[in-house]
Motif scaffolding. Sequence first.
Motif, PDB file in Angstrom:
ATOM      1  N   HIS A 112     -19.235  -3.598  10.879  1.00 43.66           N
ATOM      2  CA  HIS A 112     -18.216  -2.687  11.377  1.00 43.66           C
ATOM      3  C   HIS A 112     -16.984  -3.474  11.816  1.00 43.66           C
ATOM      4  N   SER A 113     -15.864  -2.836  11.714  1.00 42.96           N
ATOM      5  CA  SER A 113     -14.609  -3.438  12.119  1.00 42.96           C
ATOM      6  C   SER A 113     -14.204  -2.858  13.469  1.00 42.96           C
ATOM      7  N   MET A 114     -13.624  -3.699  14.322  1.00 40.31           N
ATOM      8  CA  MET A 114     -13.166  -3.217  15.623  1.00 40.31           C
ATOM      9  C   MET A 114     -12.016  -2.245  15.483  1.00 40.31           C
ATOM     10  N   LYS A 115     -11.202  -2.399  14.445  1.00 37.57           N
ATOM     11  CA  LYS A 115     -10.051  -1.515  14.264  1.00 37.57           C
ATOM     12  C   LYS A 115     -10.460  -0.184  13.663  1.00 37.57           C
ATOM     13  N   LEU A 116     -11.405  -0.191  12.736  1.00 39.78           N
ATOM     14  CA  LEU A 116     -11.780   1.041  12.044  1.00 39.78           C
ATOM     15  C   LEU A 116     -12.895   1.789  12.766  1.00 39.78           C
ATOM     16  N   GLY A 117     -13.696   1.071  13.519  1.00 40.70           N
ATOM     17  CA  GLY A 117     -14.767   1.724  14.262  1.00 40.70           C
ATOM     18  C   GLY A 117     -16.011   1.914  13.417  1.00 40.70           C
ATOM     19  N   ILE A 118     -16.762   2.931  13.731  1.00 42.56           N
ATOM     20  CA  ILE A 118     -18.029   3.215  13.062  1.00 42.56           C
ATOM     21  C   ILE A 118     -18.013   4.649  12.543  1.00 42.56           C
ATOM     22  N   ARG A 119     -18.617   4.839  11.369  1.00 44.23           N
ATOM     23  CA  ARG A 119     -18.679   6.192  10.812  1.00 44.23           C
ATOM     24  C   ARG A 119     -19.804   6.955  11.508  1.00 44.23           C
ATOM     25  N   ILE A 120     -19.646   8.259  11.617  1.00 44.52           N
ATOM     26  CA  ILE A 120     -20.616   9.115  12.309  1.00 44.52           C
ATOM     27  C   ILE A 120     -22.001   8.985  11.687  1.00 44.52           C
ATOM     28  N   CYS A 121     -22.086   8.929  10.376  1.00 44.92           N
ATOM     29  CA  CYS A 121     -23.398   8.871   9.734  1.00 44.92           C
ATOM     30  C   CYS A 121     -24.133   7.566  10.043  1.00 44.92           C
ATOM     31  N   GLU A 122     -23.443   6.504  10.445  1.00 49.16           N
ATOM     32  CA  GLU A 122     -24.063   5.227  10.778  1.00 49.16           C
ATOM     33  C   GLU A 122     -24.341   5.079  12.278  1.00 49.16           C
ATOM     34  N   LEU A 123     -23.855   6.013  13.066  1.00 53.86           N
ATOM     35  CA  LEU A 123     -23.963   5.900  14.520  1.00 53.86           C
ATOM     36  C   LEU A 123     -25.413   5.911  15.002  1.00 53.86           C
ATOM     37  N   ARG A 124     -26.221   6.784  14.408  1.00 53.61           N
ATOM     38  CA  ARG A 124     -27.624   6.906  14.837  1.00 53.61           C
ATOM     39  C   ARG A 124     -28.375   5.594  14.626  1.00 53.61           C
ATOM     40  N   SER A 125     -28.248   5.005  13.466  1.00 56.04           N
ATOM     41  CA  SER A 125     -28.967   3.758  13.207  1.00 56.04           C
ATOM     42  C   SER A 125     -28.450   2.622  14.088  1.00 56.04           C
ATOM     43  N   PHE A 126     -27.147   2.623  14.399  1.00 58.22           N
ATOM     44  CA  PHE A 126     -26.600   1.589  15.260  1.00 58.22           C
ATOM     45  C   PHE A 126     -27.174   1.698  16.670  1.00 58.22           C
TER      46      PHE A 126
END
Length: 168
Positions: free
Chosen positions: A150-164
């Motif tokens: 993940h990039s600090m500028k772009l953030g994280i996508r919602i679909c990847e949030l759960r696994s993170f």
Amino acid sequence: TIELSLPQAKNIMIIMLLVIFVFSVVGMKLFGNICPPDDLPAQQQVGPGCDVINKQGSFRDISSSISMMLELMTNQDVSPIMRDIERNGGSHLPYFTFFGVFWIVANFILLNLFIACVVENYELGVAADSFSMTMTDVDQMREQWDAAGHSMKLGIRICELRSFVEGL
């Protein structure tokens, strides 16, 4: 917990002492001459006498009045005191109002406020101990973030949030 509660408890104790002092002075004004002292000769005593007042305490001076208020604050039975006052010329309304208001203020407001202060500081102390974050925790989160690409500028996508979050 006690150390965290001391500054707040000090303020509550000062308010308690002020309330006790004010009610002691009012009690002296209302009931100071209800029961004569025990050392008066029998011909000078007026009324049937008292069963409780002057044996356990009285409203004659400030020290015994404060002592009486402290006893009443710890839920001593007030009915014998009221009977002594009623038998010796006191009226119902002043003593009922006086003791009722004092009991409500002392027990419901001040003591519960003191207990709430201690409990709140206990909860804050327990919460701080059990949920403390260390630098190791922060470093592990950074490593997981970098490993996921993940990039600090772009953030994280919602679909990847759960696994993170599960990986944390």
